[in-house]
Design an enzyme around this catalytic site. Sequence first.
Site, PDB file in Angstrom:
ATOM      1  N   SER A 122       0.803  -1.226   0.000  1.00  0.00           N
ATOM      2  CA  SER A 122       0.000   0.000   0.000  1.00  0.00           C
ATOM      3  C   SER A 122       0.835   1.276   0.000  1.00  0.00           C
ATOM      4  CB  SER A 122      -0.961  -0.041   1.182  1.00  0.00           C
ATOM      5  OG  SER A 122      -1.868   1.012   1.091  1.00  0.00           O
ATOM      6  N   HIS A 123       0.730   2.046   1.082  1.00  0.00           N
ATOM      7  CA  HIS A 123       1.373   3.355   1.133  1.00  0.00           C
ATOM      8  C   HIS A 123       2.821   3.268   1.615  1.00  0.00           C
ATOM      9  CE1 HIS A 123      -0.529   2.228   4.841  1.00  0.00           C
ATOM     10  NE2 HIS A 123       0.349   2.976   5.490  1.00  0.00           N
ATOM     11  N   ASP A 286      -2.563   6.500  -3.203  1.00  0.00           N
ATOM     12  CA  ASP A 286      -1.409   5.792  -2.628  1.00  0.00           C
ATOM     13  C   ASP A 286      -0.917   4.680  -3.549  1.00  0.00           C
ATOM     14  OD1 ASP A 286      -3.499   3.984  -2.250  1.00  0.00           O
ATOM     15  OD2 ASP A 286      -2.679   3.231  -0.362  1.00  0.00           O
ATOM     16  N   ASP A 288      -1.292   1.456  -3.889  1.00  0.00           N
ATOM     17  CA  ASP A 288      -2.198   0.490  -4.514  1.00  0.00           C
ATOM     18  C   ASP A 288      -3.540   1.098  -4.916  1.00  0.00           C
ATOM     19  OD1 ASP A 288      -2.799   0.795  -1.784  1.00  0.00           O
ATOM     20  OD2 ASP A 288      -3.793  -1.151  -1.703  1.00  0.00           O
ATOM     21  N   ASP A 290      -5.991   2.716  -3.303  1.00  0.00           N
ATOM     22  CA  ASP A 290      -7.231   2.730  -2.533  1.00  0.00           C
ATOM     23  C   ASP A 290      -7.398   3.996  -1.682  1.00  0.00           C
ATOM     24  OD1 ASP A 290      -5.277   1.947  -0.749  1.00  0.00           O
ATOM     25  OD2 ASP A 290      -6.286   0.112  -0.070  1.00  0.00           O
ATOM     26  N   ARG A 291      -6.326   4.755  -1.501  1.00  0.00           N
ATOM     27  CA  ARG A 291      -6.455   5.993  -0.713  1.00  0.00           C
ATOM     28  C   ARG A 291      -6.539   7.219  -1.614  1.00  0.00           C
ATOM     29  NH1 ARG A 291      -2.651   5.747   4.580  1.00  0.00           N
ATOM     30  NH2 ARG A 291      -3.172   3.614   5.170  1.00  0.00           N
ATOM     31  N   SER A 374      -7.805   7.810   7.449  1.00  0.00           N
ATOM     32  CA  SER A 374      -6.507   7.612   6.808  1.00  0.00           C
ATOM     33  C   SER A 374      -6.609   7.753   5.291  1.00  0.00           C
ATOM     34  CB  SER A 374      -5.982   6.237   7.186  1.00  0.00           C
ATOM     35  OG  SER A 374      -6.965   5.243   6.882  1.00  0.00           O
ATOM     36  N   LYS A 385     -11.651   0.409  -0.213  1.00  0.00           N
ATOM     37  CA  LYS A 385     -11.687   1.845  -0.411  1.00  0.00           C
ATOM     38  C   LYS A 385     -11.164   2.121  -1.813  1.00  0.00           C
ATOM     39  CE  LYS A 385      -7.465   2.427   2.426  1.00  0.00           C
ATOM     40  NZ  LYS A 385      -7.296   1.122   3.087  1.00  0.00           N
ATOM     41  N   ARG A 505      -0.148   6.212  16.753  1.00  0.00           N
ATOM     42  CA  ARG A 505      -1.033   7.196  16.145  1.00  0.00           C
ATOM     43  C   ARG A 505      -1.886   7.842  17.231  1.00  0.00           C
ATOM     44  NH1 ARG A 505       0.005   5.853  11.009  1.00  0.00           N
ATOM     45  NH2 ARG A 505      -0.354   3.740  10.224  1.00  0.00           N
TER      46      ARG A 505
END
Length: 552
Positions: A122-123, A286, A288, A290-291, A374, A385, A505
């Site tokens: 991902s990110h 991002d 992949d 999805d963001r 996120s 997402k 976080r």
Amino acid sequence: MTTSAPAEPTKRQVRLETPFTDQKPGTSGLRKSSKQFEQPHYLECFIEAVFQTLSGVEGGTLVLGGDGRYGNRRAIDVILRMGAAHGLSKVIVSTNGILSTPAASNLIRKRDAIGGIILSASHNPGGPDGDFGVKVNGPNGGPTPASFTDAVFECTKTLEQYSIVDADQISLDTPGEHVIGSMKVEVIDGVDDFVELMQQLFDFDRISDLIRGDFPLAFDAMHAVTGPYAQRLLVDRLGAPKGSVRNGIPLEDFGAGHPDPNLTYAHELADLLLNGDGYRFGAACDGDGDRNMILGNRCFVNPSDSLAVLTANATVAPAYADGLAGVARSMPTSSAVDVVARELGIACFETPTGWKFFGNLLDAGQITLCGEESFGTGSNHVREKDGLWAVLFWLQIMAERRCSIAEIMAKHWSHFGRHYYSRHDYEAVASDAAHGLYDRLEGMLPSLVGQPFAGRSIGAADNFSYTDPIDHSVTKGQGLRILLNDGSRVVVRLSGTGTQGATIRVYLESYVPSSGDLNQDPQIALADMISGINGLAEIQKRTGMDRPTVIT
Ligand code: VG1
Ligand code: CO
């Protein structure tokens, strides 16, 4: 002339000396450094456990692709050969192995697959010194639930061997059909079906009217998977000027960048939009896909607000013209969407962090839209997402309302009030220090109730636990919540996606009604809560960091 069927490839059982014991999937799949994944048999063992756990492998169809990072091509080759050894009847794989997470989700659903394997961290950064990851999605197109990933983990710990066939590498350069023994491999363009789906959801003519005119926009694909998708959608279909898609060619190391669309890692785009007047709309996705991050001229849209605005304006998109069944947000996401849902008279669910928790609600038709703080927003069109979906949704709203993003935000707040919100991330903290801080704070929770905090008092404090409304499964320990008597809150969690040390976080939220001051800097509006939690949890002292790595 005689013809003969291709020879069955040789199937081998590879025996292991000792099983791996560190293959526990986190918030979103198994995520480790590329170096860890390059250990002999490491990837193979995890995939073996997946094939032993997934139902319907024998004779089933699997979707396979990834975000193009270093390791993608090798992993596809291994998974194809292991899939053939496990009796899959077909694998649908994308050209060059490029497939975004939401596009994979769509394909799984559309092609009645037993699931999909998405190769992405991902990110997280990629490359030989970056990270790699394997996400496994189920037949509904969404991330597999904890019951599945727990079973995979258990299997890896005692694995003695895995099966694989020997076969030549299949070319993924162009669409086509191939075989490995009796397993078919269908190579398809990973972008086509996704573009078709987006056309069913949005009014492309209206969006096109907006962006073909005087509407300079900048989309940053961050050298990751969304480049080809954004080029096809925004430029080729919708007529955005050439050059609107930046960093649009997927690179194995993402151009040595960190493909995380936030103000820190997408700072080039943020500079363009926030410090200049050349662009009316900016967005980034991002690794992949999805963001999403949405920016207007001199305006940053907080992802929690984004979900609230999409909910309030949903009916402008043809797919949601009849209204929404309900909405959901992850626990640390601000309550901005709750206020909108209340006005619309629809249900609003609060789930733990991670998209897998939305799956049952979406499948049961209880929610239409959902999101996370996120930079994740999505709907019932897939079970992940979806970054470009959110970009198109925002463009649809702008096409309808004909005003700037800053004006859309101002109107939203003046109607619903504003949830000042920020997330502070402390990355790569020594694991002991992070767990020490978390455990200490958790131990303090019962004694905090009634205590003063940031000029207010603490009304409740707990570790969030979730009971799934559909299957009644219980998920505990999802984040420490300190709830103040005026509705403000602080949440502290440990990340489940990092690969170096631990990431802490801290999420901060405070509501101001529409009659209050709606135009403060969130860091100032939340300053007393920030110093309150820093003191209470001894963040500086225990992490040795005098400020967060990333502030959103
Ligand atoms: C983070 C985010 C979470 C998101 C997850 C996967 O998890 O906080 O909201 O669902 O990444 O996103 P964590 O455990 O590090 O906080 V992605 O884009 O990897 O699929
Ligand atoms: Co992602």
